[in-house]
Design a protein around this motif. Structure first.
Motif, PDB file in Angstrom:
ATOM      1  N   SER A  14       0.837  -1.212   0.000  1.00 37.62           N
ATOM      2  CA  SER A  14       0.000   0.000   0.000  1.00 37.62           C
ATOM      3  C   SER A  14       0.865   1.253   0.000  1.00 37.62           C
ATOM      4  CB  SER A  14      -0.934  -0.004   1.210  1.00 37.62           C
ATOM      5  OG  SER A  14      -1.789  -1.130   1.191  1.00 37.62           O
ATOM      6  N   LEU A  15       1.935   1.229   0.787  1.00 37.76           N
ATOM      7  CA  LEU A  15       2.838   2.381   0.818  1.00 37.76           C
ATOM      8  C   LEU A  15       3.560   2.540  -0.522  1.00 37.76           C
ATOM      9  CD1 LEU A  15       4.368   2.003   4.406  1.00 37.76           C
ATOM     10  CD2 LEU A  15       2.640   3.642   3.638  1.00 37.76           C
ATOM     11  N   GLN A  16       3.937   1.432  -1.139  1.00 37.51           N
ATOM     12  CA  GLN A  16       4.596   1.499  -2.443  1.00 37.51           C
ATOM     13  C   GLN A  16       3.652   2.005  -3.526  1.00 37.51           C
ATOM     14  OE1 GLN A  16       6.192  -2.405  -3.262  1.00 37.51           O
ATOM     15  NE2 GLN A  16       7.457  -2.427  -1.415  1.00 37.51           N
ATOM     16  N   ALA A  17       2.341   1.831  -3.323  1.00 39.32           N
ATOM     17  CA  ALA A  17       1.368   2.245  -4.335  1.00 39.32           C
ATOM     18  C   ALA A  17       1.175   3.762  -4.376  1.00 39.32           C
ATOM     19  CB  ALA A  17       0.021   1.577  -4.071  1.00 39.32           C
ATOM     20  N   ILE A  18       1.489   4.446  -3.296  1.00 35.87           N
ATOM     21  CA  ILE A  18       1.245   5.889  -3.241  1.00 35.87           C
ATOM     22  C   ILE A  18       2.017   6.641  -4.323  1.00 35.87           C
ATOM     23  CG2 ILE A  18       1.522   7.953  -1.805  1.00 35.87           C
ATOM     24  CD1 ILE A  18       0.889   6.213   0.621  1.00 35.87           C
ATOM     25  N   PRO A  19       3.354   6.466  -4.441  1.00 31.68           N
ATOM     26  CA  PRO A  19       4.056   7.177  -5.529  1.00 31.68           C
ATOM     27  C   PRO A  19       3.609   6.746  -6.914  1.00 31.68           C
ATOM     28  CG  PRO A  19       5.533   5.629  -4.420  1.00 31.68           C
ATOM     29  CD  PRO A  19       4.302   5.721  -3.581  1.00 31.68           C
ATOM     30  N   VAL A  20       3.177   5.487  -7.058  1.00 30.05           N
ATOM     31  CA  VAL A  20       2.677   5.024  -8.360  1.00 30.05           C
ATOM     32  C   VAL A  20       1.415   5.794  -8.743  1.00 30.05           C
ATOM     33  CG1 VAL A  20       1.740   3.053  -9.628  1.00 30.05           C
ATOM     34  CG2 VAL A  20       3.676   2.733  -8.084  1.00 30.05           C
ATOM     35  N   VAL A 287     -11.309  12.134 -17.143  1.00 33.27           N
ATOM     36  CA  VAL A 287     -10.115  11.358 -17.500  1.00 33.27           C
ATOM     37  C   VAL A 287      -9.313  11.020 -16.260  1.00 33.27           C
ATOM     38  CG1 VAL A 287      -7.939  11.375 -18.778  1.00 33.27           C
ATOM     39  CG2 VAL A 287      -9.990  12.342 -19.818  1.00 33.27           C
ATOM     40  N   GLN A 288      -9.078  12.026 -15.414  1.00 27.97           N
ATOM     41  CA  GLN A 288      -8.297  11.807 -14.202  1.00 27.97           C
ATOM     42  C   GLN A 288      -8.960  10.803 -13.273  1.00 27.97           C
ATOM     43  OE1 GLN A 288      -5.119  13.147 -15.062  1.00 27.97           O
ATOM     44  NE2 GLN A 288      -5.116  13.551 -12.892  1.00 27.97           N
ATOM     45  N   GLY A 289     -10.272  10.926 -13.123  1.00 29.28           N
ATOM     46  CA  GLY A 289     -10.979  10.019 -12.229  1.00 29.28           C
ATOM     47  C   GLY A 289     -10.931   8.584 -12.705  1.00 29.28           C
ATOM     48  N   ILE A 290     -11.131   8.375 -13.999  1.00 29.18           N
ATOM     49  CA  ILE A 290     -11.103   7.014 -14.546  1.00 29.18           C
ATOM     50  C   ILE A 290      -9.699   6.426 -14.464  1.00 29.18           C
ATOM     51  CG2 ILE A 290     -11.373   5.663 -16.659  1.00 29.18           C
ATOM     52  CD1 ILE A 290     -13.714   7.439 -17.403  1.00 29.18           C
ATOM     53  N   VAL A 291      -8.687   7.230 -14.776  1.00 30.65           N
ATOM     54  CA  VAL A 291      -7.308   6.746 -14.674  1.00 30.65           C
ATOM     55  C   VAL A 291      -6.986   6.352 -13.237  1.00 30.65           C
ATOM     56  CG1 VAL A 291      -4.895   7.454 -14.787  1.00 30.65           C
ATOM     57  CG2 VAL A 291      -6.427   7.987 -16.673  1.00 30.65           C
ATOM     58  N   LEU A 292      -7.421   7.163 -12.281  1.00 29.39           N
ATOM     59  CA  LEU A 292      -7.172   6.854 -10.872  1.00 29.39           C
ATOM     60  C   LEU A 292      -7.790   5.518 -10.487  1.00 29.39           C
ATOM     61  CD1 LEU A 292      -6.111   7.774  -8.092  1.00 29.39           C
ATOM     62  CD2 LEU A 292      -8.326   8.880  -7.722  1.00 29.39           C
ATOM     63  N   VAL A 293      -9.023   5.287 -10.889  1.00 26.87           N
ATOM     64  CA  VAL A 293      -9.706   4.029 -10.559  1.00 26.87           C
ATOM     65  C   VAL A 293      -9.022   2.848 -11.243  1.00 26.87           C
ATOM     66  CG1 VAL A 293     -11.869   2.752 -10.793  1.00 26.87           C
ATOM     67  CG2 VAL A 293     -11.909   5.150 -10.098  1.00 26.87           C
ATOM     68  N   MET A 294      -8.593   3.021 -12.489  1.00 26.51           N
ATOM     69  CA  MET A 294      -7.920   1.929 -13.204  1.00 26.51           C
ATOM     70  C   MET A 294      -6.584   1.589 -12.556  1.00 26.51           C
ATOM     71  SD  MET A 294      -8.824   2.848 -17.197  1.00 26.51           S
ATOM     72  CE  MET A 294      -8.265   1.281 -17.872  1.00 26.51           C
ATOM     73  N   VAL A 295      -5.842   2.597 -12.133  1.00 25.85           N
ATOM     74  CA  VAL A 295      -4.555   2.348 -11.471  1.00 25.85           C
ATOM     75  C   VAL A 295      -4.777   1.642 -10.137  1.00 25.85           C
ATOM     76  CG1 VAL A 295      -2.528   3.426 -10.423  1.00 25.85           C
ATOM     77  CG2 VAL A 295      -3.384   4.264 -12.600  1.00 25.85           C
ATOM     78  N   ILE A 296      -5.785   2.071  -9.383  1.00 30.45           N
ATOM     79  CA  ILE A 296      -6.090   1.420  -8.111  1.00 30.45           C
ATOM     80  C   ILE A 296      -6.486  -0.041  -8.344  1.00 30.45           C
ATOM     81  CG2 ILE A 296      -7.736   1.370  -6.190  1.00 30.45           C
ATOM     82  CD1 ILE A 296      -7.768   4.415  -6.255  1.00 30.45           C
ATOM     83  N   THR A 297      -7.242  -0.287  -9.407  1.00 31.84           N
ATOM     84  CA  THR A 297      -7.638  -1.662  -9.734  1.00 31.84           C
ATOM     85  C   THR A 297      -6.419  -2.536 -10.015  1.00 31.84           C
ATOM     86  OG1 THR A 297      -9.723  -0.853 -10.681  1.00 31.84           O
ATOM     87  CG2 THR A 297      -9.029  -3.085 -11.278  1.00 31.84           C
ATOM     88  N   VAL A 298      -5.480  -2.009 -10.796  1.00 29.84           N
ATOM     89  CA  VAL A 298      -4.257  -2.758 -11.098  1.00 29.84           C
ATOM     90  C   VAL A 298      -3.467  -3.043  -9.827  1.00 29.84           C
ATOM     91  CG1 VAL A 298      -2.016  -2.621 -12.258  1.00 29.84           C
ATOM     92  CG2 VAL A 298      -4.082  -1.904 -13.458  1.00 29.84           C
ATOM     93  N   ILE A 299      -3.383  -2.061  -8.944  1.00 32.11           N
ATOM     94  CA  ILE A 299      -2.656  -2.242  -7.682  1.00 32.11           C
ATOM     95  C   ILE A 299      -3.327  -3.315  -6.828  1.00 32.11           C
ATOM     96  CG2 ILE A 299      -2.059  -1.117  -5.499  1.00 32.11           C
ATOM     97  CD1 ILE A 299      -1.631   1.461  -7.113  1.00 32.11           C
ATOM     98  N   LEU A 300      -4.660  -3.302  -6.775  1.00 30.66           N
ATOM     99  CA  LEU A 300      -5.384  -4.313  -5.993  1.00 30.66           C
ATOM    100  C   LEU A 300      -5.184  -5.712  -6.575  1.00 30.66           C
ATOM    101  CD1 LEU A 300      -8.751  -2.472  -5.207  1.00 30.66           C
ATOM    102  CD2 LEU A 300      -6.899  -3.017  -3.612  1.00 30.66           C
TER     103      LEU A 300
END
Length: 319
Positions: A14-20, A287-300
């Motif tokens: 989770s901590l590593q995901a923040i800079p990503v 665009v920003q909102g969708i990208v944020l959700v997609m990145v969070i999905t990949v991290i999960l």
């Protein structure tokens, strides 16, 4: 319940995901600024006066410096506020919640097809190395990996929706409304996405399984008189399970990215279609909102994969 090692891993990932997350959203925000056109003119209209355009820029904060705009958005996003669409005025979070389940259904439909078809093909090829079946599977896998998803999607539309109207060419039905119609509408896009996945799963599983079945360890099992089917299913697949899990997790991430173009081809109201339309109209918050959700999905997905690693092979959690 998670054990101590798994809890420590969750916190670390989770901590590593923040800079990503910050880097990904910052890059997208920067690229959106480089797109031609002016969203203020789009909102005000082509015949609007300079005063009206300036008023629009001030109203939406478009006149502020780039970094100020980005960190203002980031601060709101941390609090769960993804802002409003510049064009529709709808809350971006509501937009995401409406289209994300559609994309998720198609992605997991495609992954299910990839595993259901790719795993048997990989096992079949590995159990008959250097045979005609092995050669056929590897040839088809190479073709499947080489062909782009959007091209396959257009071929499927022409062949199975226009020439032969077996499946709908466009549109989507939510599985919560009608599961049968949802599967019918999602079959062509899911198969188009799964074409690469089937090839990748079959190819990687065949390679890993062939290596295991030709090892000294397996030769010893044959010498002890164990049936080939027991060796294949109990010992071979068990030893390649971690590699197979890695392939599937990477496939989920790639399929999620590939839905962007496939959803456009089939006019599916999902994340991919929404982000393309928003980018063309310079609707930054969407665009920003969708990208944020997609990145969070990949991290999960990556986090769940790491946890499954420790279940399949406890030695991994000890490293």
């Amino acid at each position: 319940m998670l054990n101590k090692t798994q809890r420590r891993m969750v916190v670390s990932r989770s901590l590593q995901a923040i800079p990503v997350l910050i880097l990904a959203t910052f890059m997208v925000f920067t690229l959106m600024q480089l797109l031609p056109g002016d969203v203020a003119i789009t909102l005000a209209g082509e015949n609007a006066t300079a005063e009206r355009i300036a008023e629009i820029r001030t109203l939406y904060g478009l006149d502020r410096p780039f970094l100020v705009q980005y960190f203002s958005w980031l601060g709101k996003a941390i609090q769960g506020d993804l802002s409003l669409s510049l064009l529709s005025g709808e809350a971006v979070l509501d937009t995401v919640m409406r289209v994300f389940p559609n994309t998720l259904f198609i992605v997991f439909y495609a992954i299910a097809l990839s595993v259901a078809v790719g795993v048997p093909l990989g096992i079949l090829a590995a159990s008959r190395p250097r045979s005609r079946i092995d050669g056929f599977v590897m040839t088809m896998s190479s073709i499947g990996i080489a062909l782009p998803n959007f091209w396959i999607a257009m071929i499927f539309v022409a062949a199975f929706a226009i020439s032969r109207p077996w499946f709908p060419a466009t549109g989507f039905v939510s599985p919560f409304d009608d599961l049968g119609q949802a599967i019918l509408h999602s079959t062509l896009p899911a198969v188009a996405l799964a074409s690469t996945g089937i090839a990748e799963v079959a190819r990687q599983l065949r390679s890993s399984l062939t290596e295991i079945l030709s090892s000294q360890y397996v030769r010893t099992l044959h010498a002890k008189g164990l049936p080939p089917s027991v060796i294949l299913w109990k010992h071979g697949l068990r030893n390649v399970s971690v590699n197979l899990l890695t392939v599937i997790s990477l496939l989920v991430n790639r399929t999620l990215a590939a839905t962007v173009v496939v959803e456009v081809v089939f006019a599916i109201p999902g994340m991919g279609n929404s982000i393309v339309n928003a980018a063309l109209q310079r609707d930054f918050p969407v665009v920003q909102g969708i990208v944020l959700v997609m990145v969070i999905t990949v991290i999960l997905v990556n986090l769940i994969t790491d946890m499954l690693y420790s279940v399949l092979d406890p030695r991994i959690s000890q490293k």
